[in-house]
Write a protein that holds these residues in place. Structure first.
Motif, PDB file in Angstrom:
ATOM      1  N   SER A 105       1.028  -1.311  -0.289  1.00  9.93           N
ATOM      2  CA  SER A 105       0.013   0.031  -0.257  1.00  9.93           C
ATOM      3  C   SER A 105       0.416   1.234  -0.318  1.00  9.93           C
ATOM      4  CB  SER A 105      -1.257   0.174   1.039  1.00  9.93           C
ATOM      5  OG  SER A 105      -0.544   0.136   2.540  1.00  9.93           O
ATOM      6  N   GLN A 106       1.769   1.359   0.638  1.00 10.93           N
ATOM      7  CA  GLN A 106       2.434   2.294   0.687  1.00 10.93           C
ATOM      8  C   GLN A 106       3.276   2.803  -0.978  1.00 10.93           C
ATOM      9  OE1 GLN A 106       3.037   4.686   2.876  1.00 10.93           O
ATOM     10  NE2 GLN A 106       2.088   3.230   4.655  1.00 10.93           N
ATOM     11  N   MET A 107       3.981   1.082  -1.210  1.00  9.61           N
ATOM     12  CA  MET A 107       4.603   1.528  -3.013  1.00  9.61           C
ATOM     13  C   MET A 107       3.312   1.841  -3.716  1.00  9.61           C
ATOM     14  SD  MET A 107       7.544  -1.292  -2.922  1.00  9.61           S
ATOM     15  CE  MET A 107       6.204  -3.213  -2.461  1.00  9.61           C
ATOM     16  N   ALA A 108       2.331   2.125  -3.770  1.00  6.23           N
ATOM     17  CA  ALA A 108       0.522   2.293  -4.124  1.00  6.23           C
ATOM     18  C   ALA A 108       0.851   4.090  -4.475  1.00  6.23           C
ATOM     19  CB  ALA A 108       0.023   1.101  -4.417  1.00  6.23           C
ATOM     20  N   ALA A 109       0.707   3.961  -2.959  1.00  7.44           N
ATOM     21  CA  ALA A 109       0.072   5.681  -2.621  1.00  7.44           C
ATOM     22  C   ALA A 109       1.695   6.263  -3.069  1.00  7.44           C
ATOM     23  CB  ALA A 109       0.459   5.429  -0.833  1.00  7.44           C
ATOM     24  N   GLY A 110       2.975   5.455  -2.983  1.00  7.22           N
ATOM     25  CA  GLY A 110       4.152   6.927  -3.541  1.00  7.22           C
ATOM     26  C   GLY A 110       3.132   6.909  -5.463  1.00  7.22           C
ATOM     27  N   PHE A 111       3.731   5.882  -6.268  1.00  2.00           N
ATOM     28  CA  PHE A 111       3.480   5.976  -7.094  1.00  2.00           C
ATOM     29  C   PHE A 111       2.129   6.354  -7.749  1.00  2.00           C
ATOM     30  CE2 PHE A 111       6.430   1.582  -7.640  1.00  2.00           C
ATOM     31  CZ  PHE A 111       6.813   2.020  -9.178  1.00  2.00           C
ATOM     32  N   LEU A 112       0.982   6.586  -7.357  1.00  2.00           N
ATOM     33  CA  LEU A 112      -0.280   7.420  -7.206  1.00  2.00           C
ATOM     34  C   LEU A 112       0.220   8.741  -7.078  1.00  2.00           C
ATOM     35  CD1 LEU A 112      -2.405   7.564  -8.404  1.00  2.00           C
ATOM     36  CD2 LEU A 112      -3.412   7.231  -6.627  1.00  2.00           C
ATOM     37  N   SER A 113       0.825   9.105  -6.206  1.00  2.00           N
ATOM     38  CA  SER A 113       0.943  10.550  -5.764  1.00  2.00           C
ATOM     39  C   SER A 113       1.584  11.186  -6.868  1.00  2.00           C
ATOM     40  CB  SER A 113       2.202  10.887  -4.104  1.00  2.00           C
ATOM     41  OG  SER A 113       0.303  10.229  -3.102  1.00  2.00           O
ATOM     42  N   THR A 114       3.079  10.335  -6.974  1.00  2.57           N
ATOM     43  CA  THR A 114       4.223  10.700  -7.947  1.00  2.57           C
ATOM     44  C   THR A 114       3.575  10.874  -9.527  1.00  2.57           C
ATOM     45  OG1 THR A 114       5.734   9.991  -6.085  1.00  2.57           O
ATOM     46  CG2 THR A 114       5.910  10.505  -8.897  1.00  2.57           C
ATOM     47  N   LEU A 115       2.951  10.021  -9.902  1.00  2.13           N
ATOM     48  CA  LEU A 115       2.561  10.507 -11.290  1.00  2.13           C
ATOM     49  C   LEU A 115       1.126  11.144 -11.120  1.00  2.13           C
ATOM     50  CD1 LEU A 115       2.715   6.221 -12.421  1.00  2.13           C
ATOM     51  CD2 LEU A 115       4.503   7.848 -12.619  1.00  2.13           C
ATOM     52  N   SER A 116       0.523  11.247 -10.229  1.00  2.00           N
ATOM     53  CA  SER A 116      -0.606  12.383 -10.799  1.00  2.00           C
ATOM     54  C   SER A 116      -0.236  13.403 -10.569  1.00  2.00           C
ATOM     55  CB  SER A 116      -1.755  11.500  -9.788  1.00  2.00           C
ATOM     56  OG  SER A 116      -1.692  12.008  -8.574  1.00  2.00           O
ATOM     57  N   GLU A 117       1.107  14.178 -10.323  1.00  3.51           N
ATOM     58  CA  GLU A 117       1.408  15.093  -9.654  1.00  3.51           C
ATOM     59  C   GLU A 117       0.311  16.245  -9.318  1.00  3.51           C
ATOM     60  OE1 GLU A 117       2.482  16.070 -14.292  1.00  3.51           O
ATOM     61  OE2 GLU A 117       3.632  15.625 -13.919  1.00  3.51           O
ATOM     62  N   GLY A 118      -0.477  15.518  -7.861  1.00  2.00           N
ATOM     63  CA  GLY A 118      -1.243  15.722  -7.100  1.00  2.00           C
ATOM     64  C   GLY A 118      -2.624  16.144  -7.956  1.00  2.00           C
TER      65      GLY A 118
END
Length: 137
Positions: free
Chosen positions: A18-31
């Motif tokens: 879940s932490q890896m997924a959150a990291g990817f989504l935060s980065t790839l969505s650019e906020g």
């Protein structure tokens, strides 16, 4: 969903997947997406191998801490992605739920965690495309 969709990632310990997924989504969505993660039985700390695997792709999750899953977090999220939390995740009508079957990186070495990380990235890219179709046009 609101103008800014919100996604909650849930696994048992909130220390790896879940932490890896959150990291990817935060980065790839650019906020563009509000990102949360939680665990049904949060661990003491983030899995250091998951931190290392994410650092290899330029995403720093070292400062994150496992968080306890709350009904409030589910209520405030448009999409709830579960990763092995089983019946621990509360269900609320009107939410979009997905269950991602992924290997647990706990206790595994970096060679075993890299494919899990890469599978999570692929799923995050598809999720992001489904959340922000207007941005593609």
């Amino acid at each position: 969903m609101t103008d800014r969709p919100s996604v909650l990632f849930v696994c048992v310990h909130n220390a790896g997947r879940s932490q890896m997924a959150a990291g990817f989504l935060s980065t790839l969505s650019e906020g563009a997406v509000e990102v949360r993660s939680a665990g049904s039985m949060p661990g003491e700390q983030i899995n250091p191998v998951a931190v290392a695997a994410m650092a290899e792709v330029g995403i720093d999750i070292a400062g994150e801490q496992p968080k306890k899953l709350t009904e409030q977090a589910v209520l405030e999220s448009d999409v709830v992605i579960t990763m092995g939390c089983g019946d621990e995740c509360p269900y609320f009508p009107g939410k979009r739920y997905e269950d991602w079957v992924l290997d647990d990186p706990a206790g595994q070495g970096i060679e075993s965690v890299r494919p899990i990380r890469d599978e999570i990235r692929t799923r995050i890219e598809a999720l992001l495309a489904s959340l922000t179709p207007a941005a593609e046009a």
